[in-house]
Design a protein around this motif. Sequence first.
Motif, PDB file in Angstrom:
ATOM      1  N   LYS A  55       1.101  -1.094   0.196  1.00 26.20           N
ATOM      2  CA  LYS A  55      -0.118   0.010  -0.335  1.00 26.20           C
ATOM      3  C   LYS A  55       1.054   1.385  -0.172  1.00 26.20           C
ATOM      4  CE  LYS A  55      -3.853  -1.701   1.993  1.00 26.20           C
ATOM      5  NZ  LYS A  55      -5.377  -1.638   3.145  1.00 26.20           N
ATOM      6  N   VAL A  56       1.945   1.268   1.337  1.00 30.11           N
ATOM      7  CA  VAL A  56       2.723   2.323   0.498  1.00 30.11           C
ATOM      8  C   VAL A  56       3.888   2.733  -0.312  1.00 30.11           C
ATOM      9  CG1 VAL A  56       4.957   3.270   2.011  1.00 30.11           C
ATOM     10  CG2 VAL A  56       3.127   2.457   3.195  1.00 30.11           C
ATOM     11  N   ILE A  57       4.166   1.489  -0.925  1.00 28.59           N
ATOM     12  CA  ILE A  57       5.091   1.059  -2.433  1.00 28.59           C
ATOM     13  C   ILE A  57       3.940   1.811  -3.691  1.00 28.59           C
ATOM     14  CG2 ILE A  57       5.942   0.028  -3.953  1.00 28.59           C
ATOM     15  CD1 ILE A  57       6.770  -1.735  -2.183  1.00 28.59           C
ATOM     16  N   SER A  58       2.673   1.667  -3.864  1.00 29.26           N
ATOM     17  CA  SER A  58       1.457   1.948  -5.012  1.00 29.26           C
ATOM     18  C   SER A  58       1.446   3.536  -4.831  1.00 29.26           C
ATOM     19  CB  SER A  58       0.143   1.316  -4.626  1.00 29.26           C
ATOM     20  OG  SER A  58      -0.023   2.416  -3.457  1.00 29.26           O
ATOM     21  N   TRP A  59       1.890   4.037  -3.324  1.00 27.26           N
ATOM     22  CA  TRP A  59       1.700   5.718  -4.273  1.00 27.26           C
ATOM     23  C   TRP A  59       3.161   5.705  -4.641  1.00 27.26           C
ATOM     24  CZ3 TRP A  59      -2.210   8.777  -2.146  1.00 27.26           C
ATOM     25  CH2 TRP A  59      -3.167   8.603  -1.456  1.00 27.26           C
ATOM     26  N   MET A  60       3.949   5.524  -4.796  1.00 29.38           N
ATOM     27  CA  MET A  60       4.877   6.303  -6.128  1.00 29.38           C
ATOM     28  C   MET A  60       4.339   6.140  -7.188  1.00 29.38           C
ATOM     29  SD  MET A  60       8.098   3.454  -5.214  1.00 29.38           S
ATOM     30  CE  MET A  60       9.179   4.073  -6.051  1.00 29.38           C
ATOM     31  N   VAL A  61       3.015   5.491  -7.722  1.00 26.63           N
ATOM     32  CA  VAL A  61       2.699   5.788  -9.464  1.00 26.63           C
ATOM     33  C   VAL A  61       2.272   7.357  -9.428  1.00 26.63           C
ATOM     34  CG1 VAL A  61      -0.302   5.610  -8.452  1.00 26.63           C
ATOM     35  CG2 VAL A  61       0.976   5.104 -10.711  1.00 26.63           C
ATOM     36  N   ILE A  62       2.068   8.193  -8.124  1.00 25.40           N
ATOM     37  CA  ILE A  62       1.397   9.753  -8.511  1.00 25.40           C
ATOM     38  C   ILE A  62       2.893  10.266  -8.208  1.00 25.40           C
ATOM     39  CG2 ILE A  62       0.327  11.673  -6.958  1.00 25.40           C
ATOM     40  CD1 ILE A  62      -1.615   9.201  -7.049  1.00 25.40           C
ATOM     41  N   PRO A  63       4.194  10.487  -8.783  1.00 26.38           N
ATOM     42  CA  PRO A  63       4.908  11.077  -9.076  1.00 26.38           C
ATOM     43  C   PRO A  63       4.933  11.000  -9.765  1.00 26.38           C
ATOM     44  CG  PRO A  63       6.155   9.882  -6.963  1.00 26.38           C
ATOM     45  CD  PRO A  63       4.179  10.107  -6.895  1.00 26.38           C
ATOM     46  N   LEU A  64       5.148   8.991 -10.637  1.00 25.93           N
ATOM     47  CA  LEU A  64       5.026   8.690 -11.889  1.00 25.93           C
ATOM     48  C   LEU A  64       4.498   9.307 -12.157  1.00 25.93           C
ATOM     49  CD1 LEU A  64       6.456   6.739 -13.530  1.00 25.93           C
ATOM     50  CD2 LEU A  64       5.148   4.978 -13.368  1.00 25.93           C
ATOM     51  N   ILE A  65       3.151   9.669 -12.067  1.00 25.16           N
ATOM     52  CA  ILE A  65       2.464  10.040 -13.316  1.00 25.16           C
ATOM     53  C   ILE A  65       2.229  11.780 -13.705  1.00 25.16           C
ATOM     54  CG2 ILE A  65      -0.756  10.555 -13.982  1.00 25.16           C
ATOM     55  CD1 ILE A  65      -0.998   7.882 -11.969  1.00 25.16           C
ATOM     56  N   PHE A  66       3.045  11.936 -12.245  1.00 29.83           N
ATOM     57  CA  PHE A  66       2.626  13.570 -12.173  1.00 29.83           C
ATOM     58  C   PHE A  66       3.886  14.244 -13.832  1.00 29.83           C
ATOM     59  CE2 PHE A  66       5.380  17.583 -10.688  1.00 29.83           C
ATOM     60  CZ  PHE A  66       4.358  18.079 -10.627  1.00 29.83           C
ATOM     61  N   ALA A  67       5.097  13.301 -13.528  1.00 29.94           N
ATOM     62  CA  ALA A  67       6.652  13.446 -14.111  1.00 29.94           C
ATOM     63  C   ALA A  67       5.921  12.710 -15.574  1.00 29.94           C
ATOM     64  CB  ALA A  67       7.090  12.588 -14.054  1.00 29.94           C
ATOM     65  N   THR A  69       2.939  12.756 -17.177  1.00 30.92           N
ATOM     66  CA  THR A  69       1.892  14.643 -18.147  1.00 30.92           C
ATOM     67  C   THR A  69       3.000  15.523 -17.879  1.00 30.92           C
ATOM     68  OG1 THR A  69       0.229  13.330 -16.395  1.00 30.92           O
ATOM     69  CG2 THR A  69      -0.359  15.565 -16.913  1.00 30.92           C
ATOM     70  N   PHE A  70       3.269  16.156 -16.817  1.00 33.48           N
ATOM     71  CA  PHE A  70       4.288  16.921 -17.124  1.00 33.48           C
ATOM     72  C   PHE A  70       4.833  16.964 -18.430  1.00 33.48           C
ATOM     73  CE2 PHE A  70       7.132  21.115 -16.535  1.00 33.48           C
ATOM     74  CZ  PHE A  70       6.950  21.208 -15.276  1.00 33.48           C
ATOM     75  N   GLU A  71       5.805  15.773 -18.121  1.00 32.82           N
ATOM     76  CA  GLU A  71       6.300  16.681 -19.962  1.00 32.82           C
ATOM     77  C   GLU A  71       5.768  16.356 -20.819  1.00 32.82           C
ATOM     78  OE1 GLU A  71       9.938  15.763 -22.464  1.00 32.82           O
ATOM     79  OE2 GLU A  71       9.584  16.407 -20.347  1.00 32.82           O
ATOM     80  N   PHE A  77       2.428  21.369 -25.757  1.00 28.73           N
ATOM     81  CA  PHE A  77       2.087  21.996 -25.947  1.00 28.73           C
ATOM     82  C   PHE A  77       2.361  23.809 -25.820  1.00 28.73           C
ATOM     83  CE2 PHE A  77      -1.810  18.667 -24.053  1.00 28.73           C
ATOM     84  CZ  PHE A  77      -2.166  19.309 -25.480  1.00 28.73           C
ATOM     85  N   PHE A  78       3.634  23.701 -25.450  1.00 23.46           N
ATOM     86  CA  PHE A  78       4.510  24.901 -24.754  1.00 23.46           C
ATOM     87  C   PHE A  78       5.450  24.866 -25.637  1.00 23.46           C
ATOM     88  CE2 PHE A  78       1.148  24.425 -21.762  1.00 23.46           C
ATOM     89  CZ  PHE A  78       0.779  25.771 -21.547  1.00 23.46           C
ATOM     90  N   ASN A  79       5.809  22.978 -25.652  1.00 26.45           N
ATOM     91  CA  ASN A  79       7.090  23.263 -26.918  1.00 26.45           C
ATOM     92  C   ASN A  79       8.134  23.585 -25.587  1.00 26.45           C
ATOM     93  OD1 ASN A  79       8.403  23.110 -28.867  1.00 26.45           O
ATOM     94  ND2 ASN A  79       9.252  24.888 -29.885  1.00 26.45           N
ATOM     95  N   ARG A  80       8.260  22.760 -24.280  1.00 24.32           N
ATOM     96  CA  ARG A  80       9.642  22.577 -23.426  1.00 24.32           C
ATOM     97  C   ARG A  80       9.391  22.032 -22.577  1.00 24.32           C
ATOM     98  NH1 ARG A  80       9.979  28.806 -21.560  1.00 24.32           N
ATOM     99  NH2 ARG A  80      11.202  27.327 -20.000  1.00 24.32           N
ATOM    100  N   PRO A  81       9.836  20.695 -23.818  1.00 25.66           N
ATOM    101  CA  PRO A  81      10.390  19.634 -22.920  1.00 25.66           C
ATOM    102  C   PRO A  81      11.557  19.570 -21.783  1.00 25.66           C
ATOM    103  CG  PRO A  81      11.830  20.002 -24.704  1.00 25.66           C
ATOM    104  CD  PRO A  81      10.467  20.990 -25.172  1.00 25.66           C
ATOM    105  N   THR A  82      11.305  18.588 -20.576  1.00 24.86           N
ATOM    106  CA  THR A  82      12.257  18.385 -19.840  1.00 24.86           C
ATOM    107  C   THR A  82      13.607  18.496 -19.928  1.00 24.86           C
ATOM    108  OG1 THR A  82      11.498  17.074 -18.794  1.00 24.86           O
ATOM    109  CG2 THR A  82      10.294  19.531 -17.856  1.00 24.86           C
ATOM    110  N   LEU A  83      14.506  18.410 -18.824  1.00 26.42           N
ATOM    111  CA  LEU A  83      15.782  17.765 -18.369  1.00 26.42           C
ATOM    112  C   LEU A  83      15.757  16.395 -17.834  1.00 26.42           C
ATOM    113  CD1 LEU A  83      18.701  20.651 -18.489  1.00 26.42           C
ATOM    114  CD2 LEU A  83      17.807  18.392 -20.962  1.00 26.42           C
ATOM    115  N   TRP A  84      14.419  16.416 -16.925  1.00 23.26           N
ATOM    116  CA  TRP A  84      14.587  15.513 -15.724  1.00 23.26           C
ATOM    117  C   TRP A  84      13.760  14.382 -15.879  1.00 23.26           C
ATOM    118  CZ3 TRP A  84       8.905  16.107 -13.469  1.00 23.26           C
ATOM    119  CH2 TRP A  84       9.413  17.010 -13.997  1.00 23.26           C
ATOM    120  N   ALA A  85      12.595  14.578 -16.701  1.00 15.66           N
ATOM    121  CA  ALA A  85      11.406  13.646 -16.829  1.00 15.66           C
ATOM    122  C   ALA A  85      11.511  12.180 -17.929  1.00 15.66           C
ATOM    123  CB  ALA A  85      10.034  14.271 -18.056  1.00 15.66           C
TER     124      ALA A  85
END
Length: 219
Positions: A55-67, A69-71, A77-85
């Motif tokens: 249950k604790v490990i499953s929360w890792m999916v949240i930052p994964l989805i965020f990264a 989606t952000f990328e 949409f903004f032509n601004r790719p990231t170095l870190w995603a």
Amino acid sequence: MVKNKSHSAGVKETLDITDELIAERRTSLKMPKDMTPWMAKTIEFIDLNMLRAGKVISWMVIPLIFAITFEVIGRHFFNRPTLWAYDITRMIAGAFFMLGAGYALSKGIHIRADFLYRNWKVKTQAKVDLFLYLLFFFPGFIVFFWVSFDYAYTSICGKFILAECLDGKVRIQRAMDTTWMPVMWPLKICMPIGSFLLLIQGISELFKTYYAFVKGRWP
């Protein structure tokens, strides 16, 4: 086999759920009363804590989805790719895979040749499982734990001995295949932790398999 009646056509429909039953057979946290007490308590303790870990490990999916989606939004949409995603997503996915392997084993959802396995008697299933756990699983993951521990240690301390490392002589390893070059120890340390969790859960599965071999039914 589950049979459902079709009210519209007036015919019987047959749904084979054998694979689902195999995958879900070890989900109970309460062992049978005829199991040896110390064995039952060990299984229940391991399975309960593995469930909590999952249950604790499953929360890792949240930052994964965020990264991800952000990328995607930044790139398209903004032509601004990231170095870190890219690095973040592959590192979190790798950590998620390794750390969640023990939980997956507790639920019986690792890949197996079910098209053969499901047709065997319970004692035959248990006999094969018992043989494979003792011959391949435990020796293999003990070696993997030792190798991955050295792998993780090297990513922090390099070739320095532990005393020198604790004294401040560290050599942090970085990924050299991307521009961002993230440090690697947070990912590599998940390898020995994940293999340790697998070994612990393997003890629980070994006891369950032994019970099935003796009693002719899964706990």
